[in-house]
Write a protein that holds these residues in place. Structure first.
Motif, PDB file in Angstrom:
ATOM      1  N   SER A   9     -27.866  44.943 -39.220  1.00  0.00           N
ATOM      2  CA  SER A   9     -27.410  43.678 -39.990  1.00  0.00           C
ATOM      3  C   SER A   9     -26.001  43.326 -40.087  1.00  0.00           C
ATOM      4  O   SER A   9     -25.710  42.243 -40.211  1.00  0.00           O
ATOM      5  N   HIS A  10     -25.331  44.503 -40.168  1.00  0.00           N
ATOM      6  CA  HIS A  10     -23.627  44.364 -39.657  1.00  0.00           C
ATOM      7  C   HIS A  10     -23.340  44.186 -38.142  1.00  0.00           C
ATOM      8  O   HIS A  10     -23.923  44.973 -37.613  1.00  0.00           O
ATOM      9  N   PHE A  28     -30.082  36.864 -36.115  1.00  0.00           N
ATOM     10  CA  PHE A  28     -29.823  37.791 -36.929  1.00  0.00           C
ATOM     11  C   PHE A  28     -30.371  38.067 -38.484  1.00  0.00           C
ATOM     12  O   PHE A  28     -30.401  37.120 -38.884  1.00  0.00           O
ATOM     13  N   LEU A  29     -30.344  39.265 -38.758  1.00  0.00           N
ATOM     14  CA  LEU A  29     -30.749  39.414 -40.265  1.00  0.00           C
ATOM     15  C   LEU A  29     -29.814  40.082 -40.935  1.00  0.00           C
ATOM     16  O   LEU A  29     -29.353  41.163 -41.085  1.00  0.00           O
ATOM     17  N   PRO A  30     -28.789  38.962 -41.900  1.00  0.00           N
ATOM     18  CA  PRO A  30     -27.687  39.625 -42.336  1.00  0.00           C
ATOM     19  C   PRO A  30     -27.830  40.388 -43.623  1.00  0.00           C
ATOM     20  O   PRO A  30     -27.134  40.928 -44.043  1.00  0.00           O
ATOM     21  N   ILE A 133     -27.783  50.202 -47.301  1.00  0.00           N
ATOM     22  CA  ILE A 133     -26.769  51.158 -46.856  1.00  0.00           C
ATOM     23  C   ILE A 133     -26.417  51.287 -45.611  1.00  0.00           C
ATOM     24  O   ILE A 133     -25.138  51.681 -45.285  1.00  0.00           O
ATOM     25  N   ALA A 134     -27.199  51.097 -44.665  1.00  0.00           N
ATOM     26  CA  ALA A 134     -26.964  51.197 -43.341  1.00  0.00           C
ATOM     27  C   ALA A 134     -25.896  50.126 -42.911  1.00  0.00           C
ATOM     28  O   ALA A 134     -25.068  50.345 -42.272  1.00  0.00           O
ATOM     29  N   LYS A 135     -25.981  48.980 -43.457  1.00  0.00           N
ATOM     30  CA  LYS A 135     -25.244  47.963 -43.214  1.00  0.00           C
ATOM     31  C   LYS A 135     -23.746  48.285 -43.749  1.00  0.00           C
ATOM     32  O   LYS A 135     -22.924  48.269 -43.134  1.00  0.00           O
ATOM     33  N   GLU A 188     -35.810  55.442 -38.130  1.00  0.00           N
ATOM     34  CA  GLU A 188     -35.591  54.897 -39.685  1.00  0.00           C
ATOM     35  C   GLU A 188     -35.001  53.550 -39.712  1.00  0.00           C
ATOM     36  O   GLU A 188     -35.214  52.651 -40.472  1.00  0.00           O
ATOM     37  N   ARG A 189     -33.782  53.535 -38.908  1.00  0.00           N
ATOM     38  CA  ARG A 189     -33.300  51.940 -38.600  1.00  0.00           C
ATOM     39  C   ARG A 189     -34.362  50.869 -38.322  1.00  0.00           C
ATOM     40  O   ARG A 189     -34.434  49.912 -38.749  1.00  0.00           O
ATOM     41  N   ILE A 190     -35.013  51.317 -37.103  1.00  0.00           N
ATOM     42  CA  ILE A 190     -36.039  50.303 -36.718  1.00  0.00           C
ATOM     43  C   ILE A 190     -37.015  50.020 -37.902  1.00  0.00           C
ATOM     44  O   ILE A 190     -37.266  48.813 -37.878  1.00  0.00           O
TER      45      ILE A 190
END
Length: 319
Positions: A9-10, A28-30, A133-135, A188-190
């Motif tokens: 997302s980033h 994209f998915l922000p 959190i990943a972003k 997990e990201r996917i």
């Protein structure tokens, strides 16, 4: 054909440069209601190169306090006992806890091998929490990498001056090599990104879509979860026409034509390379494009991606 950039997302500088070099447009998915947190994407959105699919304020508000609690807890306990990534590697999602203390309690319980409420909590986990959190993590890592690159450039300039060699230029900031953010908690990201994409209606359109990534880890993980790779394509060291080049629109059309052909069936490698044949100009970048048509029930069961067959593509650049 819709080009979906995933599972991030980033969109960092390297990813932006790479995606715009190969595609005239990508979705994209922000994970935001607007682009206030993503000002670097505003120019691309204005010229329709990037198409954002925004999330609702209501959903974001539901998890915002949990995100803050998680980040506060991580900041307080940074470097303690074990790296935070180790603590959550197996069970990445934090459920609906009221604050940092409860989050810390659950992580310590996991570390001891006795996660609170076990699998029932995991079933109730919100993937939006993990994705947000990943972003934040990806954005923070990019800022750190850029700061370190700036220091290295200053160091090189200083040593050049001390040597009395002004003609020896310091190396330019290179955005292409670097750590792969997709290598961290890849599955997990996917899964989390796909859940957020479903919620945003990104998979509801019947049009054919291609999943595009810049991550080698992501590309390999998707292929590994297919029962079989029906056909594949891998073209390396191809000349890429950069932004501002008069040949770029034609180059974009050639890439799109090649992927459309691949979606319909196998493509001969020589024919594919000829489709992307270089047009003479002063562009200096070269790139690599890999694509696989992957099939199998685990794509949805394990990775949460739609259907049992999908086309995944990885694009990379090198100066």
């Amino acid at each position: 054909m819709a080009v979906l950039f995933f599972p991030f997302s980033h969109v960092n500088e390297t990813q932006r440069t790479t995606l715009t070099a190969f595609f005239p447009q990508f979705v994209f998915l922000p994970l935001a209601p607007d682009l206030n947190q993503d000002p670097q994407m505003v120019p691309l959105v204005k010229n329709r190169t990037a198409v954002p699919v925004f999330s609702s304020d209501t959903r974001l508000a539901q998890v915002s306090s949990q995100v803050s609690a998680w980040m506060n807890w991580a900041s307080l306990h940074q470097g303690n006992e074990q790296n935070l990534k180790t603590l959550i590697r197996e069970n990445p999602y934090t459920t609906d806890h009221p604050g940092p203390a409860a989050i810390g309690s659950e992580l310590r319980a996991r570390m001891a091998g006795t996660p609170e409420n076990g699998r029932e909590n995991l079933k109730l986990a919100d993937p939006l929490l993990f994705s947000l959190i990943a972003k934040r993590t990806d954005a923070g890592n990019e800022a750190t990498d850029q700061a370190m690159a700036g220091l290295e450039k200053k160091r090189a300039c200083l040593f050049s001056e001390l040597r009395g060699d002004p003609d020896r230029l310091a190396p330019k900031h290179n955005t292409f090599p670097g750590p792969d953010p997709g290598a961290v908690m890849t599955r997990e990201r996917i899964r989390a990104w796909a859940a957020c994409a479903r919620e945003a209606g990104l998979f509801s359109e019947p049009a054919f879509r291609i999943f595009v990534t810049t991550s080698g880890a992501v590309f390999d993980r998707v292929a590994a979860n297919g029962n079989r790779v029906i056909y594949a394509l891998d073209i390396d060291a191809i000349k890429v026409h950069e932004g501002g080049c008069v040949h770029q629109p034609d180059w974009h059309r050639r890439v799109s034509t090649l992927l459309d052909s691949l979606a319909a069936g196998p493509v001969d490698g020589i024919q594919a390379r000829n489709t992307l044949a270089a047009m003479d100009d002063s562009c200096a970048l070269t790139g690599r494009i890999q694509a696989r048509m992957v099939e199998g029930p685990d794509l949805e069961r394990k990775l949460n991606l739609p259907g049992t067959r999908l086309l995944i593509c990885r694009v990379t650049l090198k100066p």
